[in-house]
Design a protein around this motif. Sequence first.
Motif, PDB file in Angstrom:
ATOM      1  N   ASP A 420      41.176  12.858 -13.148  1.00 29.00           N
ATOM      2  CA  ASP A 420      42.170  12.324 -12.549  1.00 29.00           C
ATOM      3  C   ASP A 420      42.745  10.999 -13.503  1.00 29.00           C
ATOM      4  O   ASP A 420      43.654  10.221 -13.135  1.00 29.00           O
ATOM      5  CB  ASP A 420      41.327  11.579 -11.340  1.00 29.00           C
ATOM      6  N   LEU A 421      42.441  11.369 -14.799  1.00 27.53           N
ATOM      7  CA  LEU A 421      42.752  10.261 -15.787  1.00 27.53           C
ATOM      8  C   LEU A 421      43.832  10.787 -16.678  1.00 27.53           C
ATOM      9  O   LEU A 421      43.362  11.585 -17.735  1.00 27.53           O
ATOM     10  CB  LEU A 421      41.438   9.871 -16.616  1.00 27.53           C
ATOM     11  N   PRO A 422      45.036  10.472 -16.609  1.00 32.78           N
ATOM     12  CA  PRO A 422      46.175  11.108 -17.482  1.00 32.78           C
ATOM     13  C   PRO A 422      45.896  10.599 -18.809  1.00 32.78           C
ATOM     14  O   PRO A 422      46.438  11.368 -19.777  1.00 32.78           O
ATOM     15  CB  PRO A 422      47.282  10.488 -16.796  1.00 32.78           C
ATOM     16  N   GLU A 423      45.167   9.537 -19.099  1.00 27.25           N
ATOM     17  CA  GLU A 423      45.136   8.877 -20.393  1.00 27.25           C
ATOM     18  C   GLU A 423      44.055   9.501 -21.182  1.00 27.25           C
ATOM     19  O   GLU A 423      43.831   9.685 -22.251  1.00 27.25           O
ATOM     20  CB  GLU A 423      44.819   7.289 -20.335  1.00 27.25           C
ATOM     21  N   ALA A 424      43.110  10.557 -20.483  1.00 23.96           N
ATOM     22  CA  ALA A 424      42.069  11.166 -21.477  1.00 23.96           C
ATOM     23  C   ALA A 424      42.513  11.994 -22.384  1.00 23.96           C
ATOM     24  O   ALA A 424      41.960  12.088 -23.466  1.00 23.96           O
ATOM     25  CB  ALA A 424      41.409  12.250 -20.243  1.00 23.96           C
ATOM     26  N   GLY A 425      43.645  12.776 -22.306  1.00 18.56           N
ATOM     27  CA  GLY A 425      44.396  13.604 -23.479  1.00 18.56           C
ATOM     28  C   GLY A 425      44.541  12.865 -24.308  1.00 18.56           C
ATOM     29  O   GLY A 425      44.559  13.231 -25.561  1.00 18.56           O
ATOM     30  N   VAL A 426      45.127  11.532 -24.419  1.00 16.30           N
ATOM     31  CA  VAL A 426      45.350  10.521 -25.393  1.00 16.30           C
ATOM     32  C   VAL A 426      44.278  10.275 -26.304  1.00 16.30           C
ATOM     33  O   VAL A 426      44.262  10.434 -27.415  1.00 16.30           O
ATOM     34  CB  VAL A 426      46.182   9.322 -25.099  1.00 16.30           C
ATOM     35  N   VAL A 427      43.100   9.811 -25.590  1.00 13.22           N
ATOM     36  CA  VAL A 427      41.910   9.484 -26.128  1.00 13.22           C
ATOM     37  C   VAL A 427      41.319  10.610 -26.899  1.00 13.22           C
ATOM     38  O   VAL A 427      40.981  10.470 -28.173  1.00 13.22           O
ATOM     39  CB  VAL A 427      40.910   8.998 -25.075  1.00 13.22           C
ATOM     40  N   ARG A 428      41.282  11.997 -26.397  1.00 11.37           N
ATOM     41  CA  ARG A 428      40.733  12.946 -27.245  1.00 11.37           C
ATOM     42  C   ARG A 428      41.565  13.358 -28.308  1.00 11.37           C
ATOM     43  O   ARG A 428      41.226  13.543 -29.486  1.00 11.37           O
ATOM     44  CB  ARG A 428      40.638  13.836 -26.347  1.00 11.37           C
ATOM     45  N   ARG A 429      42.971  13.076 -28.276  1.00 16.40           N
ATOM     46  CA  ARG A 429      43.966  13.591 -29.228  1.00 16.40           C
ATOM     47  C   ARG A 429      43.657  12.821 -30.424  1.00 16.40           C
ATOM     48  O   ARG A 429      43.662  13.382 -31.555  1.00 16.40           O
ATOM     49  CB  ARG A 429      45.324  13.534 -28.868  1.00 16.40           C
ATOM     50  N   HIS A 430      42.988  11.595 -30.278  1.00 20.17           N
ATOM     51  CA  HIS A 430      42.881  10.642 -31.437  1.00 20.17           C
ATOM     52  C   HIS A 430      41.253  10.708 -31.824  1.00 20.17           C
ATOM     53  O   HIS A 430      40.748   9.730 -32.559  1.00 20.17           O
ATOM     54  CB  HIS A 430      43.053   9.214 -31.014  1.00 20.17           C
ATOM     55  N   GLY A 431      40.617  11.652 -31.339  1.00 20.48           N
ATOM     56  CA  GLY A 431      39.034  11.681 -31.497  1.00 20.48           C
ATOM     57  C   GLY A 431      38.161  11.034 -30.958  1.00 20.48           C
ATOM     58  O   GLY A 431      36.933  10.822 -31.164  1.00 20.48           O
TER      59      GLY A 431
END
Length: 453
Positions: A420-431
């Motif tokens: 449910d967290l759309p921001e999860a991908g951004v967080v993982r993309r930056h490690g």
Amino acid sequence: MTPLVVVGDALLDVDVEGTAERLCPEAPVPVVDVERRWQRPGGAGLAATLLATRTAPEVVLVTALGDDDAGRRLAELLAHDVQVVRLPMDGETVCKTRLRAAGQSLARVDTGGGRAARAPLPGRAVRALRSAGAILVSDYGRGVAAHPGLRDLLTELAPRVPVVWDPHPRGPAPVPGVRLATPNDSEALAFAGDCSDAADAAHTLRSTWSCTATAVTVGPRGALLAGPGDGPPVTVPVSAPARAAGHGRPDTCGAGDRFASAATAALAGGSELTAAVSSAVDAASRFVAAGGAAALSVDGTPAGEPESAFGLADRVRRQGGRLVATGGCFDLLHPGHVSLLRQARSLGDALVVCLNSDESVRGLKGPARPVVPAEDRARLLLELESVDAVVVFDEPSPEQVLARLRPDVWVKGGDYAEADLPEAGVVRRHGGEVVLVPTVAGYSTTHLLTHHR
């Protein structure tokens, strides 16, 4: 109890703090990455605040303030501790900004050239002075101490009310009859002219200014007191306990204001001159040891200013630390929020809260929300020990701000699923990693509002 009255020029003092680890390519000067801005009353405003917070329950400050941003902020800071009697000002309120890194001042920038207007003295100022138990004139060369009506009234009151005068090189001489004048050693030598040393200057100024005594402050050595009579000035040293309190690299900003305010309070309480100066020497020494004027500052970083949160993120990364971030509306702060923030902070070395703006909250929760505006929500969050910085964002999701913060850990409550967290991908993309922590059952802002209406 009769009030203690401070008369003089109030200023807004600002400390801009950051880190300086590189030089500017255009010139051999340090580049400062700003992390925090601290604000406090300066000049006579600092002296009045020190009296109110250290000694006297009722303090009145008679000062000139401009109708500008610095003047309004200064009035707001002063209102917490003192009663302010405003005189009109010609020009803008003076703001002194120190640029500091690693506890060291690198530069100071002064803005605003306002001076006290030569308007008639307001009746409220006259009443305050006539009711004073003691008066401190804290002159910073901006015209208050030179006001003709004020000088006439101080000359009338000096024979029966203890008046302490802290002079300034650009200000006028004290009025006759002052109980104690308190220049520092460099000021005293400049005022006295051809004197060979500070002791000679103290003796000369007592006579020249027609005051009962002059106490010339000489830094860590204490003060030189030239009292009534023709005897030589005596040294009033820092006591052993006060000397033992000193450590590290002292910030002496405000030490003269602490000395003058402590002497004023002592004289108001009936102390004789030597005892008053001795207590003032010790008070100033302890004040410097405790961090000086900077210790009285409040966080003046605008709520949600991105540079504050991003500067913190950069510093944590440079130091090899672990940056944690979390986000939400945080409307009506409750135990569930506090538990989430405490758990989040335990996962790293610093915690940034990404806070939905008022517009963002309305889009998510409806037109009746938020209950508490973003500026106040940010201020409340920053008061919590677990929160190191706050950044406000306008979008429905904090994805853009997280792309800039690049936290090592993004924390959300366990009532969310990671999908449910759309921001999860951004967080993982930056490690970074996403961590869901348990929530406190029964607590949510929506629940509280629904069941308490």
